[in-house]
Enzyme design. Structure first.
Site, short mmCIF file in Angstrom:
data_model
loop_
_atom_site.label_atom_id
_atom_site.label_comp_id
_atom_site.label_asym_id
_atom_site.label_seq_id
_atom_site.Cartn_x
_atom_site.Cartn_y
_atom_site.Cartn_z
N GLU A 309 0.83 -1.21 0.00
CA GLU A 309 0.00 0.00 0.00
C GLU A 309 0.86 1.26 0.00
O GLU A 309 1.89 1.31 0.67
CB GLU A 309 -0.89 0.00 1.25
CG GLU A 309 -1.73 1.26 1.42
CD GLU A 309 -2.39 1.33 2.78
OE1 GLU A 309 -3.30 2.15 2.95
OE2 GLU A 309 -1.98 0.58 3.70
N LYS A 373 -9.67 2.71 -2.96
CA LYS A 373 -10.13 2.23 -1.66
C LYS A 373 -11.48 2.83 -1.29
O LYS A 373 -11.68 4.05 -1.37
CB LYS A 373 -9.08 2.57 -0.59
CG LYS A 373 -9.39 1.98 0.78
CD LYS A 373 -8.26 2.31 1.76
CE LYS A 373 -8.53 1.69 3.14
NZ LYS A 373 -7.46 2.03 4.10
N CYS A 430 -5.37 -2.24 3.01
CA CYS A 430 -5.22 -2.07 4.45
C CYS A 430 -6.38 -2.73 5.19
O CYS A 430 -6.68 -3.89 4.97
CB CYS A 430 -5.09 -0.57 4.78
SG CYS A 430 -4.63 -0.23 6.50
#
Length: 558
Positions: A309, A373, A430
C-alpha cells in the site's frame, strides 16, 4: 442498605450461587457495587483480550466471560423493574468492554508517535478515548441481555445474544470497526476457524460467547445437570468444531494455479522522514532492486510482482520518468500490482481529489487498471464530515499527509481487479480486509464473467511497529480467506507479508521488520462458493434469533 441489596444478600446466595468451589467468588462479584464492580468488570474485560491474536489464550476469555455473567447477575437480580436494572447492566457491560478494548488496542498509540511533534498530544484519544466510545456497544449488549436474563443456563444464551448482536453493530455502524471481534478467539485456530466458511465471523462470535461463558453455571443452581451440563455441552461443541475443522482441511498442500508465480516485495520502509517525496529516486530504486533479484535455485521467475500500500510518497501517475523506471525495471514478462496514491483531475470549481489506490502496471510503464479504496480509516485517511471543517480550522489534519485527506472510491467501484495472467482478484487495501462480507462485491464477476479467484490485500502497518497490531491485522485478513473460500495474497510494507490458501493455511510468509522478497505459487480456491460467500450473515441472523428464543424460553420457565 437498599431493598434490592437486601434481596440479593438474602436470596441470591441460597438460590443461585449456592454450590461448588466457585460459589463464594461468584457471590462476592454478584454482590459487589460501586467502583469495585466497575474495577472487576474492567479487569475481567482486559483479561479477555489475551484470547485475541497474537496470544490466543482461549481460557482467558472463559474466565473473562464467566466473571461477566456473575457481575451481570448482581446488576440484573434484586432490582424492581428495568428502570434500574438496565442502566446497571449497561454500566457493567461498558466497563467490561472498556477493559477489553483498552488491553487489545493499546498499540494504536504507536501511530501517534510517528510524527510525535504533531500528534503525540492526541495519543490518549486513541488509546483511551476510542475504547471508551466503542465500549458503548458492549454496554448496549449487556443491557439487551438483561431483557432476556434468567437463572441457570438461560442467561448464557441471553449474553450470547446481547454480545454477538453488539459486535455486529460495532462492525457496521458509523463506518464500522470490527477489530478484535470476540469470534477471533476461535477464528485464529486453523481447525476452529473452518466454521467461518458457513457462519462467518459473527457466527463464530456467538459460539465463542456460548462456549466461554458456559462455566458460569458451575457456581449456580442445585441440580447437577443445570450446574455441569452447560460446561459439558460447551466442551463437546468445542471438540466437535475442532474435529470437523480438522476433517475439512485437506491433508496435503492445496492445488496451485498453473502459470502463476508471485513475487511479494517487502521493502521495510520506515514511516518517517526517509519516506519523503524528495527521496523518490532512492525509494523507486529500492523497489526495482528487490523486484529484480534472481529467484532461488530452481525457482521459476515471477510472473507477477506485488508492492504494498502507498508504495510511493508521490503521485507516480504524474511522474513519467519514475513510471518508466518502474515499468522498465520489472522482471522480463512480469506485471506489477502496487499500492499508490492517485489524483483525479477536478471539475471546474472543485478541489483536486486524492485516492488510496491499487494500480496494475506493465512495461514500459503503462497503467492498465485501478481500484480506489472504498472503506477509509477515519482520522487516519480523512476527517469525518461533521468534524472536518472544525478540526481543520484548529490546524489539525488526518495522519496521512494528503491535502484534504483521501476521498473514498465509489461503493459501486468496490470491484474485481483485472490483472492479466491472474484470476480475477477481490481487491482490498489495508483494513478493508477486516470487514467480513465486504470483500467480494454483490455481483462477484470480473471482466471475463467469472467469480474472483483470490483476495488481494496490500497494506502498510509501519505505523504500528513491532506490536500486536500487525499480527492482529494478518489474523483477521486470514479469516476472510476461509469465509470466502479464496486464497489470500497479502503484501505489507514492513510485514507480515504472506500467501494463505483458501483453508487459512499459510503457504509462505515473511516476518515483521525484514526487507526481503517472497516468491510463491498461488493456491487455488475451494471448489464452488462457501455457504458464507453465498448467504453472508443470514446463518448468523438465524443463530442470533435462536439464542434469543432459548433465553426467553428459559426466562419464562424461571
Amino acid at each position: 442498605m437498599t431493598a434490592g441489596e437486601a434481596y440479593l444478600r438474602a436470596d441470591l446466595p441460597a438460590r443461585d450461587h449456592a454450590g461448588g468451589p466457585f460459589a463464594a467468588p461468584s457471590r462476592r462479584l454478584a454482590l459487589s457495587r460501586g467502583w469495585r464492580r466497575l474495577a472487576a468488570a474492567f479487569l475481567a474485560g482486559a483479561l479477555g483480550a489475551l484470547a485475541m491474536p497474537p496470544f490466543g489464550v482461549l481460557p482467558a476469555l472463559v474466565v473473562s466471560l464467566t466473571l461477566a455473567v456473575w457481575l451481570t447477575d448482581g446488576a440484573a437480580e434484586g432490582r424492581t423493574g428495568l428502570v434500574r436494572a438496565l442502566p446497571a447492566c449497561f454500566i457493567v457491560g461498558w466497563a467490561w468492554g472498556f477493559g477489553y478494548l483498552t488491553a487489545g488496542l493499546w498499540w494504536l498509540g504507536s501511530a501517534f508517535l510517528v510524527e510525535a511533534d504533531e500528534f503525540a498530544w492526541a495519543l490518549p484519544l486513541g488509546v483511551v478515548g476510542l475504547p471508551a466510545v466503542l465500549a458503548l456497544f458492549y454496554g448496549a449488549g449487556f443491557a439487551a441481555a438483561r431483557l432476556a436474563w434468567s437463572r441457570g443456563a438461560g442467561r448464557i444464551a441471553a449474553l450470547a445474544f446481547g454480545l454477538a448482536g453488539a459486535e455486529w453493530l460495532r462492525g457496521h455502524l458509523f463506518t464500522g470497526f470490527p477489530w478484535n471481534t470476540l469470534g477471533m478467539a476461535l477464528g485464529q485456530n486453523l481447525w476452529l476457524m473452518q466454521a467461518a466458511a458457513f457462519i462467518g465471523l459473527y457466527g463464530l462470535t456467538l459460539l465463542a460467547v456460548l462456549i466461554c461463558a458456559a462455566p458460569a453455571t458451575l457456581a449456580t443452581g442445585t441440580h447437577p445437570r443445570g450446574r455441569y451440563g452447560p460446561s459439558a455441552a460447551a466442551a463437546i461443541t468445542l471438540a466437535a468444531l475442532a474435529l470437523w475443522g480438522a476433517e475439512r482441511v485437506p491433508p496435503g498442500a492445496s492445488a496451485t494455479v498453473a502459470g502463476v508465480r508471485l513475487r511479494l516485495v517487502q521493502p521495510n520502509l520506515p514511516q518517517d522522514a526517509k519516506f519523503r517525496p524528495e527521496n523518490r529516486e532512492d525509494i523507486v530504486d529500492r523497489y526495482v532492486e528487490l523486484s529484480q533479484r534472481p529467484p532461488e535455485a530452481g525457482g521459476a521467475p515471477p510472473t507477477h510482482v506485488i508492492w504494498p500500500e502507498s508504495a510511493f510518497p508521490f503521485l507516480i501517475q504524474r511522474d513519467p520518468a519514475s513510471l518508466a523506471k518502474v515499468g522498465g525495471g520489472l522482471p522480463p514478462g512480469a506485471r506489477l500490482v502496487t499500492g499508490a496514491a492517485r489524483a483525479e483531475e477536478p471539475l471546474p470549481g472543485e478541489r483536486l481529489r486524492f485516492f488510496n489506490a491499487i494500480m496494475t502496471i506493465e512495461a514500459p510503464g503503462r497503467i492498465t487498471d485501478t481500484y480506489d479504496k472504498v472503506h477509509l480509516v477515519p482520522f487516519g485517511e480523512y476527517l469525518p464530515g461533521p468534524l472536518d471543517a472544525a478540526l481543520r480550522a484548529l490546524g489539525l489534519r488526518q495522519f496521512v499527509s494528503i491535502p484534504g485527506g483521501f476521498s473514498a472510491g465509489s461503493a459501486a467501484g468496490q470491484r474485481i481487479l483485472t490483472i492479466p495472467g491472474l484470476p480475477p482478484a477481490a481487491a482490498t487495501i489495508c483494513y478493508e480486509a477486516i470487514f467480513p462480507g465486504a470483500i467480494v462485491p454483490a455481483d462477484p464477476t470480473g471482466a471475463a464473467g467469472t467469480a474472483p479467484g483470490l483476495i488481494l490485500n496490500v497494506t502498510n502497518d509501519a505505523w504500528f511497529g513491532d506490536t500486536p497490531g500487525p499480527r492482529q491485522h494478518l489474523a483477521q485478513a486470514r479469516l476472510r480467506a476461509v469465509e470466502e473460500g479464496l486464497p489470500l495474497v497479502r503484501d505489507a510494507n514492513t510485514g507480515i507479508s504472506a500467501v494463505i490458501d483458501a483453508y487459512g493455511r499459510t503457504t509462505a510468509s515473511l516476518p515483521l521488520d525484514r526487507e526481503d522478497i517472497l516468491d510463491a505459487d498461488l493456491p487455488a480456491p475451494v471448489p464452488g462458493r462457501t455457504l458464507y460467500a453465498r448467504l453472508g450473515d443470514a446463518p448468523f441472523a438465524l443463530m442470533l434469533a435462536g439464542a434469543l428464543l432459548c433465553a426467553l424460553a428459559a426466562r419464562r420457565r424461571a
